[in-house]
Design a protein around this motif. Structure first.
Motif, PDB file in Angstrom:
ATOM      1  N   ALA A 152       0.791  -1.237   0.000  1.00  0.00           N
ATOM      2  CA  ALA A 152       0.000   0.000   0.000  1.00  0.00           C
ATOM      3  C   ALA A 152       0.820   1.282   0.000  1.00  0.00           C
ATOM      4  O   ALA A 152       0.256   2.365  -0.086  1.00  0.00           O
ATOM      5  CB  ALA A 152      -0.935   0.015   1.211  1.00  0.00           C
ATOM      6  N   ALA A 153       2.145   1.195   0.095  1.00  0.00           N
ATOM      7  CA  ALA A 153       2.960   2.384   0.339  1.00  0.00           C
ATOM      8  C   ALA A 153       2.793   3.462  -0.729  1.00  0.00           C
ATOM      9  O   ALA A 153       2.555   4.632  -0.422  1.00  0.00           O
ATOM     10  CB  ALA A 153       4.430   1.995   0.464  1.00  0.00           C
ATOM     11  N   GLU A 154       2.906   3.087  -1.994  1.00  0.00           N
ATOM     12  CA  GLU A 154       2.813   4.081  -3.058  1.00  0.00           C
ATOM     13  C   GLU A 154       1.420   4.711  -3.099  1.00  0.00           C
ATOM     14  O   GLU A 154       1.271   5.932  -3.211  1.00  0.00           O
ATOM     15  CB  GLU A 154       3.139   3.440  -4.408  1.00  0.00           C
ATOM     16  N   GLY A 155       0.394   3.884  -2.992  1.00  0.00           N
ATOM     17  CA  GLY A 155      -0.967   4.402  -2.981  1.00  0.00           C
ATOM     18  C   GLY A 155      -1.250   5.249  -1.763  1.00  0.00           C
ATOM     19  O   GLY A 155      -2.010   6.223  -1.829  1.00  0.00           O
ATOM     20  N   TYR A 156      -0.635   4.889  -0.633  1.00  0.00           N
ATOM     21  CA  TYR A 156      -0.818   5.655   0.603  1.00  0.00           C
ATOM     22  C   TYR A 156      -0.374   7.092   0.395  1.00  0.00           C
ATOM     23  O   TYR A 156      -1.055   8.041   0.789  1.00  0.00           O
ATOM     24  CB  TYR A 156      -0.011   4.991   1.731  1.00  0.00           C
ATOM     25  N   ALA A 157       0.774   7.258  -0.232  1.00  0.00           N
ATOM     26  CA  ALA A 157       1.294   8.600  -0.490  1.00  0.00           C
ATOM     27  C   ALA A 157       0.403   9.373  -1.456  1.00  0.00           C
ATOM     28  O   ALA A 157       0.267  10.600  -1.349  1.00  0.00           O
ATOM     29  CB  ALA A 157       2.712   8.519  -1.035  1.00  0.00           C
TER      30      ALA A 157
ATOM     31  N   TYR B 213      -7.768   0.945  -0.997  1.00  0.00           N
ATOM     32  CA  TYR B 213      -6.682  -0.017  -1.159  1.00  0.00           C
ATOM     33  C   TYR B 213      -5.456   0.325  -0.294  1.00  0.00           C
ATOM     34  O   TYR B 213      -4.488  -0.440  -0.280  1.00  0.00           O
ATOM     35  CB  TYR B 213      -6.267  -0.100  -2.626  1.00  0.00           C
ATOM     36  N   THR B 214      -5.487   1.452   0.409  1.00  0.00           N
ATOM     37  CA  THR B 214      -4.391   1.793   1.328  1.00  0.00           C
ATOM     38  C   THR B 214      -4.774   1.581   2.777  1.00  0.00           C
ATOM     39  O   THR B 214      -3.957   1.822   3.666  1.00  0.00           O
ATOM     40  CB  THR B 214      -3.953   3.257   1.162  1.00  0.00           C
ATOM     41  N   THR B 215      -6.000   1.159   3.030  1.00  0.00           N
ATOM     42  CA  THR B 215      -6.450   1.001   4.414  1.00  0.00           C
ATOM     43  C   THR B 215      -6.171  -0.411   4.905  1.00  0.00           C
ATOM     44  O   THR B 215      -6.174  -1.374   4.128  1.00  0.00           O
ATOM     45  CB  THR B 215      -7.964   1.279   4.535  1.00  0.00           C
ATOM     46  N   ALA B 216      -5.969  -0.524   6.205  1.00  0.00           N
ATOM     47  CA  ALA B 216      -5.687  -1.834   6.794  1.00  0.00           C
ATOM     48  C   ALA B 216      -6.891  -2.764   6.715  1.00  0.00           C
ATOM     49  O   ALA B 216      -6.750  -3.973   6.886  1.00  0.00           O
ATOM     50  CB  ALA B 216      -5.255  -1.664   8.248  1.00  0.00           C
TER      51      ALA B 216
ATOM     52  N   PHE C 217      -6.323  -8.342  -0.250  1.00  0.00           N
ATOM     53  CA  PHE C 217      -7.415  -9.092   0.378  1.00  0.00           C
ATOM     54  C   PHE C 217      -8.351  -9.706  -0.668  1.00  0.00           C
ATOM     55  O   PHE C 217      -8.999 -10.711  -0.402  1.00  0.00           O
ATOM     56  CB  PHE C 217      -8.240  -8.200   1.299  1.00  0.00           C
ATOM     57  N   TYR C 218      -8.448  -9.055  -1.819  1.00  0.00           N
ATOM     58  CA  TYR C 218      -9.447  -9.456  -2.810  1.00  0.00           C
ATOM     59  C   TYR C 218      -8.916 -10.461  -3.823  1.00  0.00           C
ATOM     60  O   TYR C 218      -9.706 -11.134  -4.492  1.00  0.00           O
ATOM     61  CB  TYR C 218      -9.977  -8.214  -3.530  1.00  0.00           C
TER      62      TYR C 218
END
Length: 273
Positions: free
Chosen positions: A18-23, A225-228, A234-235
């Motif tokens: 998720a790192a890139e999407g998180y940013a 897609y960046t959330t825990a 998951f999908y």
């Protein structure tokens, strides 16, 4: 002395992939939040900041000009790699990035005027962090917990409720977290304010800042897609079907595909003295 051997092991899958999407997709803290911090702590480009659970640097990087040096810590190597990329893009050269848990900070890091924690304190052993952090702060320093207030699980907005409904359809009624989607989220109990009140910190106060946030179907999917609780992993092979369901549900509420909400950012400040 706190026995660190009793601490649980960090789950490296908590934000896997998720790192890139998180940013890119996580709600950014508005500039007014950082201006408020500067006013509260008389920030002037001097002193040092300790940013715990830094993720991709959403607090450390915007505050780079308010301190001589910043130490930003996170246990997730992918998050730190993304943080370094983000920092390089704006030539933020006064940030030291350390891969470790917040529970393991000690005097070797030196003293700090301010410590910040974004949407991460609930993942930490809070009492341990507060105990160790207290010793690292200057007497006129303190801790600031920042939050953007965009949690869809507590929102009354129809489009956010629709999004959570789609997540539940695919992942089940219970809110997932960690263990590649097999973990179940536990309530944060007691609240942060109670934990701080029971610590050595002298006093605390909450400040709130209202701001507006806009989303599209794609950006909200990116956020989820960046959330825990809704990582893409998951999908699995069902990701495309989930995305189609989400798009259909959001457009049923707002056919334009554009969503605006009023958010309330919060700053929980705890002073050492």
């Amino acid at each position: 002395m706190t026995q660190l051997k009793t601490l649980p092991t960090y789950d490296p899958t908590l934000f896997e992939g998720a790192a890139e999407g998180y940013a890119q997709y996580r709600t950014k803290y508005p500039s007014a939040v950082f201006a408020k911090l500067a006013k509260i702590f008389n920030l002037n480009g001097q002193g040092r900041l300790l940013d715990l659970g830094t993720g991709p640097g959403l607090i450390a990087i915007p505050l780079r000009n308010q301190f001589e040096e910043i130490v930003a810590i996170d246990p997730d190597p992918e998050m730190l790699q993304e943080a370094k990329r983000q920092a390089a893009a704006v030539e933020a050269n006064n940030i030291i990035w350390l891969e470790q848990g917040a529970e393991f900070i000690d005097s070797s890091l030196g003293k700090f005027k301010l410590a910040t924690i974004g949407r991460a304190f609930h993942w930490m052993e809070r009492e341990v962090v507060l105990e160790r952090l207290y010793e690292l702060l200057t007497d006129d320093g303190g801790l600031a917990l920042l939050n953007t207030g965009d949690n869809p699980w507590v929102s009354s907005l129809p489009w956010k409720q629709a999004a959570v409904g789609v997540v539940k359809k695919w992942l089940g009624e219970e809110r997932r977290t960690g263990q590649r989607g097999q973990g179940i989220r536990k309530p944060v109990d007691p609240p942060h304010e109670v934990v701080i009140a029971n610590s050595a910190f002298a006093r605390q106060e909450v400040y709130e800042i209202i701001f507006e946030k806009s989303w599209t179907v794609d950006s909200y999917l990116g956020y989820l897609y960046t959330t825990a609780f809704s990582l893409k992993i998951f999908y699995g092979d069902n990701a495309k079907a989930f995305e189609a369901d989400l798009k259909e549900a959001l457009l049923a509420v707002e056919p334009s595909g554009h969503f605006t909400e009023e958010l309330k950012a919060s700053i929980l400040v705890a002073w050492k003295r």
